[in-house]
Design a protein around this motif. Structure first.
Motif, PDB file in Angstrom:
ATOM      1  N   GLY A 120       2.562   7.360 -18.827  1.00 48.59           N
ATOM      2  CA  GLY A 120       2.627   8.809 -18.743  1.00 48.59           C
ATOM      3  C   GLY A 120       2.267   9.439 -17.418  1.00 48.59           C
ATOM      4  N   PHE A 121       1.985   8.652 -16.393  1.00 49.24           N
ATOM      5  CA  PHE A 121       1.673   9.214 -15.083  1.00 49.24           C
ATOM      6  C   PHE A 121       2.973   9.508 -14.345  1.00 49.24           C
ATOM      7  N   VAL A 122       2.970  10.614 -13.610  1.00 53.43           N
ATOM      8  CA  VAL A 122       4.147  10.992 -12.834  1.00 53.43           C
ATOM      9  C   VAL A 122       3.758  11.072 -11.360  1.00 53.43           C
ATOM     10  N   GLU A 123       4.712  10.715 -10.525  1.00 50.35           N
ATOM     11  CA  GLU A 123       4.476  10.742  -9.082  1.00 50.35           C
ATOM     12  C   GLU A 123       4.277  12.181  -8.623  1.00 50.35           C
ATOM     13  N   ALA A 124       3.228  12.390  -7.810  1.00 48.78           N
ATOM     14  CA  ALA A 124       2.931  13.731  -7.317  1.00 48.78           C
ATOM     15  C   ALA A 124       2.936  13.801  -5.791  1.00 48.78           C
ATOM     16  N   GLY A 125       3.076  12.656  -5.136  1.00 47.71           N
ATOM     17  CA  GLY A 125       3.093  12.672  -3.679  1.00 47.71           C
ATOM     18  C   GLY A 125       3.006  11.275  -3.104  1.00 47.71           C
ATOM     19  N   ARG A 126       3.314  11.188  -1.823  1.00 47.05           N
ATOM     20  CA  ARG A 126       3.254   9.914  -1.103  1.00 47.05           C
ATOM     21  C   ARG A 126       2.566  10.131   0.234  1.00 47.05           C
ATOM     22  N   SER A 127       1.968   9.053   0.732  1.00 45.85           N
ATOM     23  CA  SER A 127       1.381   9.108   2.071  1.00 45.85           C
ATOM     24  C   SER A 127       1.759   7.844   2.830  1.00 45.85           C
ATOM     25  N   ASP A 128       1.647   7.924   4.150  1.00 45.87           N
ATOM     26  CA  ASP A 128       2.015   6.785   4.994  1.00 45.87           C
ATOM     27  C   ASP A 128       0.903   5.755   5.119  1.00 45.87           C
ATOM     28  N   GLY A 129      -0.231   5.987   4.478  1.00 46.69           N
ATOM     29  CA  GLY A 129      -1.348   5.051   4.524  1.00 46.69           C
ATOM     30  C   GLY A 129      -2.375   5.361   5.596  1.00 46.69           C
ATOM     31  N   ALA A 130      -2.156   6.403   6.365  1.00 50.08           N
ATOM     32  CA  ALA A 130      -3.085   6.742   7.449  1.00 50.08           C
ATOM     33  C   ALA A 130      -4.480   7.106   6.928  1.00 50.08           C
ATOM     34  N   ARG A 131      -4.579   7.497   5.642  1.00 47.37           N
ATOM     35  CA  ARG A 131      -5.877   7.919   5.100  1.00 47.37           C
ATOM     36  C   ARG A 131      -6.573   6.844   4.262  1.00 47.37           C
ATOM     37  N   ASN A 132      -5.983   5.642   4.157  1.00 53.66           N
ATOM     38  CA  ASN A 132      -6.693   4.593   3.426  1.00 53.66           C
ATOM     39  C   ASN A 132      -7.065   3.457   4.379  1.00 53.66           C
ATOM     40  N   ASP A 133      -8.087   2.720   4.035  1.00 59.85           N
ATOM     41  CA  ASP A 133      -8.596   1.645   4.899  1.00 59.85           C
ATOM     42  C   ASP A 133      -7.545   0.582   5.196  1.00 59.85           C
ATOM     43  N   GLU A 134      -6.665   0.348   4.240  1.00 57.21           N
ATOM     44  CA  GLU A 134      -5.681  -0.722   4.368  1.00 57.21           C
ATOM     45  C   GLU A 134      -4.471  -0.323   5.228  1.00 57.21           C
ATOM     46  N   ASN A 135      -4.333   0.971   5.498  1.00 58.92           N
ATOM     47  CA  ASN A 135      -3.183   1.506   6.241  1.00 58.92           C
ATOM     48  C   ASN A 135      -1.861   1.158   5.569  1.00 58.92           C
ATOM     49  N   LEU A 136      -1.858   1.192   4.240  1.00 60.17           N
ATOM     50  CA  LEU A 136      -0.656   0.903   3.463  1.00 60.17           C
ATOM     51  C   LEU A 136      -0.143   2.188   2.827  1.00 60.17           C
ATOM     52  N   PRO A 137       1.174   2.399   2.831  1.00 61.87           N
ATOM     53  CA  PRO A 137       1.719   3.570   2.146  1.00 61.87           C
ATOM     54  C   PRO A 137       1.270   3.600   0.683  1.00 61.87           C
ATOM     55  N   ASP A 138       0.902   4.789   0.218  1.00 60.41           N
ATOM     56  CA  ASP A 138       0.459   4.900  -1.171  1.00 60.41           C
ATOM     57  C   ASP A 138       1.132   6.066  -1.874  1.00 60.41           C
ATOM     58  N   ILE A 139       0.988   6.058  -3.197  1.00 61.39           N
ATOM     59  CA  ILE A 139       1.591   7.069  -4.056  1.00 61.39           C
ATOM     60  C   ILE A 139       0.492   7.688  -4.902  1.00 61.39           C
ATOM     61  N   THR A 140       0.501   9.000  -4.997  1.00 56.47           N
ATOM     62  CA  THR A 140      -0.419   9.714  -5.881  1.00 56.47           C
ATOM     63  C   THR A 140       0.290   9.944  -7.208  1.00 56.47           C
ATOM     64  N   TYR A 141      -0.415   9.634  -8.283  1.00 59.51           N
ATOM     65  CA  TYR A 141       0.090   9.853  -9.638  1.00 59.51           C
ATOM     66  C   TYR A 141      -0.837  10.817 -10.374  1.00 59.51           C
ATOM     67  N   VAL A 142      -0.245  11.576 -11.294  1.00 61.29           N
ATOM     68  CA  VAL A 142      -0.995  12.528 -12.111  1.00 61.29           C
ATOM     69  C   VAL A 142      -0.582  12.355 -13.566  1.00 61.29           C
ATOM     70  N   TRP A 143      -1.563  12.428 -14.436  1.00 67.14           N
ATOM     71  CA  TRP A 143      -1.319  12.489 -15.885  1.00 67.14           C
ATOM     72  C   TRP A 143      -1.978  13.765 -16.379  1.00 67.14           C
ATOM     73  N   GLN A 144      -1.274  14.502 -17.206  1.00 69.95           N
ATOM     74  CA  GLN A 144      -1.782  15.761 -17.762  1.00 69.95           C
ATOM     75  C   GLN A 144      -1.569  15.748 -19.264  1.00 69.95           C
ATOM     76  N   LYS A 145      -2.636  15.999 -20.003  1.00 70.28           N
ATOM     77  CA  LYS A 145      -2.506  16.119 -21.451  1.00 70.28           C
ATOM     78  C   LYS A 145      -1.669  17.347 -21.761  1.00 70.28           C
ATOM     79  N   GLU A 146      -0.752  17.212 -22.678  1.00 75.28           N
ATOM     80  CA  GLU A 146       0.078  18.359 -23.057  1.00 75.28           C
ATOM     81  C   GLU A 146      -0.732  19.334 -23.891  1.00 75.28           C
ATOM     82  N   ASP A 147      -0.310  20.587 -23.913  1.00 75.23           N
ATOM     83  CA  ASP A 147      -1.039  21.645 -24.619  1.00 75.23           C
ATOM     84  C   ASP A 147      -1.178  21.401 -26.103  1.00 75.23           C
TER      85      ASP A 147
END
Length: 157
Positions: A120-147
């Protein structure tokens, strides 16, 4: 398999650290930036902060999830516990405690990406890895309970 969930204790730092460290050693795409001792210390810090839930069976820790508020900071399983429903058990526990969850995973970690999307997680963004120690591209996922009290998963497993 009949695993149980419980809050991590300080004595779990060694096992959780070994599981975390093992992940970087198992994956060619993952740089091994930290020693086993550093991984154990890192897990000890997360445990001390009250972030970690472990899953165990017969007094053996199979994996863990670290969550700081709505952010899932880590979800790792030992090799034998993978594809046994253990990760989903940890994730479902986190979903019961929060209406919204966020996490980041490496773009190269296709198994994790598929797992989160199936749950149930959906992609919410991507980064080039500049902000993580590994310098690997990453993906942000979000899960939201429905109303209506149901989560975003479609169908049933």
């Amino acid at each position: 398999m009949n695993p149980i969930l419980r809050p991590a204790r300080s004595t779990d730092a060694g096992t959780t650290g070994a599981i975390l460290h093992g992940f970087s050693r198992e994956n060619d795409w993952m740089p091994e930036l930290h020693s086993l001792a550093e991984a154990i210390a890192f897990c000890g810090t997360m445990i001390d902060r009250g972030w970690v839930t472990v899953v165990e069976e017969q007094a053996q820790v199979l994996g863990f999830l670290a969550r700081d508020g709505q952010e899932i900071c880590a979800l790792y399983l030992s090799g034998p516990a993978r594809r046994q429903g253990v990760g989903r058990q940890l994730l479902d526990d986190a979903k019961e405690k929060r209406a919204r969850l966020t996490l980041r995973t490496f773009e190269a970690n296709t198994a994790a990406r598929q797992f989160y999307e199936r749950n149930g997680f959906v992609e919410a963004g991507r980064s080039d890895g500049a902000r993580n120690d590994e310098n690997l591209p990453d993906i942000t996922y979000v899960w939201q309970k429905e109303d209506d009290g149901h989560d975003q998963r479609s169908g049933s497993d």
